[in-house]
Write an enzyme that holds these catalytic residues in place. Structure first.
Site, mmCIF file in Angstrom:
data_model
loop_
_atom_site.group_PDB
_atom_site.id
_atom_site.type_symbol
_atom_site.label_atom_id
_atom_site.label_comp_id
_atom_site.label_asym_id
_atom_site.label_seq_id
_atom_site.Cartn_x
_atom_site.Cartn_y
_atom_site.Cartn_z
ATOM 1 N N LYS A 16 79.234 24.148 144.036
ATOM 2 C CA LYS A 16 78.066 24.708 145.195
ATOM 3 C C LYS A 16 78.450 24.604 146.531
ATOM 4 O O LYS A 16 78.394 25.407 147.290
ATOM 5 C CB LYS A 16 76.710 24.404 144.870
ATOM 6 N N ARG A 130 87.769 14.318 141.981
ATOM 7 C CA ARG A 130 87.503 14.545 143.138
ATOM 8 C C ARG A 130 87.619 13.509 144.105
ATOM 9 O O ARG A 130 87.279 12.392 143.796
ATOM 10 C CB ARG A 130 85.995 14.900 143.222
ATOM 11 N N ARG A 163 83.830 9.296 145.601
ATOM 12 C CA ARG A 163 82.219 8.833 146.000
ATOM 13 C C ARG A 163 81.648 8.082 145.181
ATOM 14 O O ARG A 163 82.067 7.993 143.976
ATOM 15 C CB ARG A 163 81.669 10.336 145.856
ATOM 16 N N ARG A 174 74.177 11.462 136.416
ATOM 17 C CA ARG A 174 73.843 12.759 137.312
ATOM 18 C C ARG A 174 73.691 13.903 136.197
ATOM 19 O O ARG A 174 72.613 14.914 136.529
ATOM 20 C CB ARG A 174 74.829 13.192 138.236
HETATM 21 P P1 AMP Z 1 74.878 16.274 145.817
HETATM 22 O O1 AMP Z 1 75.937 16.194 146.941
HETATM 23 O O2 AMP Z 1 73.859 17.709 146.019
HETATM 24 O O3 AMP Z 1 75.418 16.227 144.557
HETATM 25 O O4 AMP Z 1 73.766 15.171 145.979
HETATM 26 C C1 AMP Z 1 73.931 14.064 145.825
HETATM 27 C C2 AMP Z 1 72.806 12.950 145.771
HETATM 28 O O5 AMP Z 1 71.972 13.381 146.639
HETATM 29 C C3 AMP Z 1 72.117 13.401 144.248
HETATM 30 O O6 AMP Z 1 72.825 12.690 143.264
HETATM 31 C C4 AMP Z 1 70.741 12.674 144.681
HETATM 32 O O7 AMP Z 1 70.578 11.354 144.594
HETATM 33 C C5 AMP Z 1 70.487 12.964 146.170
HETATM 34 N N1 AMP Z 1 70.065 14.461 146.503
HETATM 35 C C6 AMP Z 1 70.556 15.765 146.838
HETATM 36 N N2 AMP Z 1 69.671 16.729 146.798
HETATM 37 C C7 AMP Z 1 68.579 16.045 146.465
HETATM 38 C C8 AMP Z 1 67.307 16.624 145.849
HETATM 39 N N3 AMP Z 1 66.916 18.003 146.127
HETATM 40 N N4 AMP Z 1 66.268 16.002 145.470
HETATM 41 C C9 AMP Z 1 66.672 14.814 145.149
HETATM 42 N N5 AMP Z 1 67.616 13.993 145.288
HETATM 43 C C10 AMP Z 1 68.636 14.811 146.034
#
Ligand code: AMP
Length: 226
Positions: A16, A130, A163, A174
């Site tokens: 994404k 990654r 990360r 996740r």
């Molecule tokens: P991502 O980089 O999109 O995988 O986001 C990393 C982390 O940020 C996720 O595992 C969540 O802990 C938090 N996070 C990101 N977007 C959201 C969302 N819309 N709602 C809740 N937590 C979020």
């Protein structure tokens, strides 16, 4: 079609972020990636960052009301008037409902939800390798997109790290969170006839092409409907 209010949906590691940045260049619409916004807040040690960190490190979602506030503010900004690209939001049904409510207040609605579909095995392979640069968040992969010098970002020379939430046990968490909390949004948006499915297992350039074609087709259909 006067405005493009786009949502990118898909599991962690589906690409994404990569695709969102390319669409951002193509469409010149603001790109809001909630994961990036939260990681920046953690780095800057803001109140938002302090709240979010413990959830993120555990592979959990931050509470809906916290993230809804962040997005509502972004959507109120003048730059989002002609549309936007959301990446990583919404991730739960209450978030999707809050997004509909917020857009409704503005007399708008979601134009399309682009689902980038990738299976769990591929996610584990991608996230396991990654590497993310400490400074600018630039992303590499030990096998698929290695940096010129191991452990160093090609773009700004800062160290490349795993990360915290790309560690294997957190990735499993996740993915479980995605299946439980986010996957129901596929039906949510399908019922509203805005869902478009894209095979995310293809190489990134092919996925970009399919996304571009999908958006072009949508625009044609919208023009014909006028
Ligand atoms: P991502 O980089 O999109 O995988 O986001 C990393 C982390 O940020 C996720 O595992 C969540 O802990 C938090 N996070 C990101 N977007 C959201 C969302 N819309 N709602 C809740 N937590 C979020």
């Amino acid at each position: 079609m006067s405005e493009l209010n786009l949502v990118l949906l898909g599991p962690p590691g589906s690409g994404k972020g990569t695709q969102g940045e390319r669409l951002n260049e193509d469409l010149r619409l603001p790109y809001y990636a909630t994961g990036d916004i939260l990681r920046a807040a953690v780095r800057e040690e803001t109140e938002l960052g302090r709240t979010a960190k413990r959830y993120m490190d555990a592979g959990d979602l931050v509470p809906d009301e916290v993230i809804v506030g962040v997005i509502a503010e972004a959507l109120d900004s003048a730059e989002a008037r002609d549309g936007f690209i959301l990446d990583g939001f919404p991730r739960t049904t209450p978030q999707a409902e809050a997004l509909d409510a917020k857009l409704g207040e503005l007399g708008r609605s979601v134009t399309a939800v682009l689902l980038i579909d990738v299976d769990d095995e591929e996610v584990v392979r991608r996230l396991g390798g990654r590497r993310t640069c400490e400074e600018g968040g630039h992303v590499f992969h030990v096998d698929f997109n290695p940096p010129r010098q191991e452990g160093v970002c090609d773009i700004d020379g800062s160290p490349l790290l795993v990360r915290d939430d790309d560690k294997p046990e957190v990735v499993r968490k996740r993915l479980a969170t995605y299946h439980e909390k986010t996957e129901p949004l596929i039906d949510y948006y399908d019922h509203r006839s805005v869902l478009r499915r894209i095979d995310g297992a293809a190489p990134p350039d092919e996925v970009t092409e399919v996304l571009r074609r999908t958006l072009a087709t949508m625009r044609l259909e919208a023009d014909e409907a006028v």
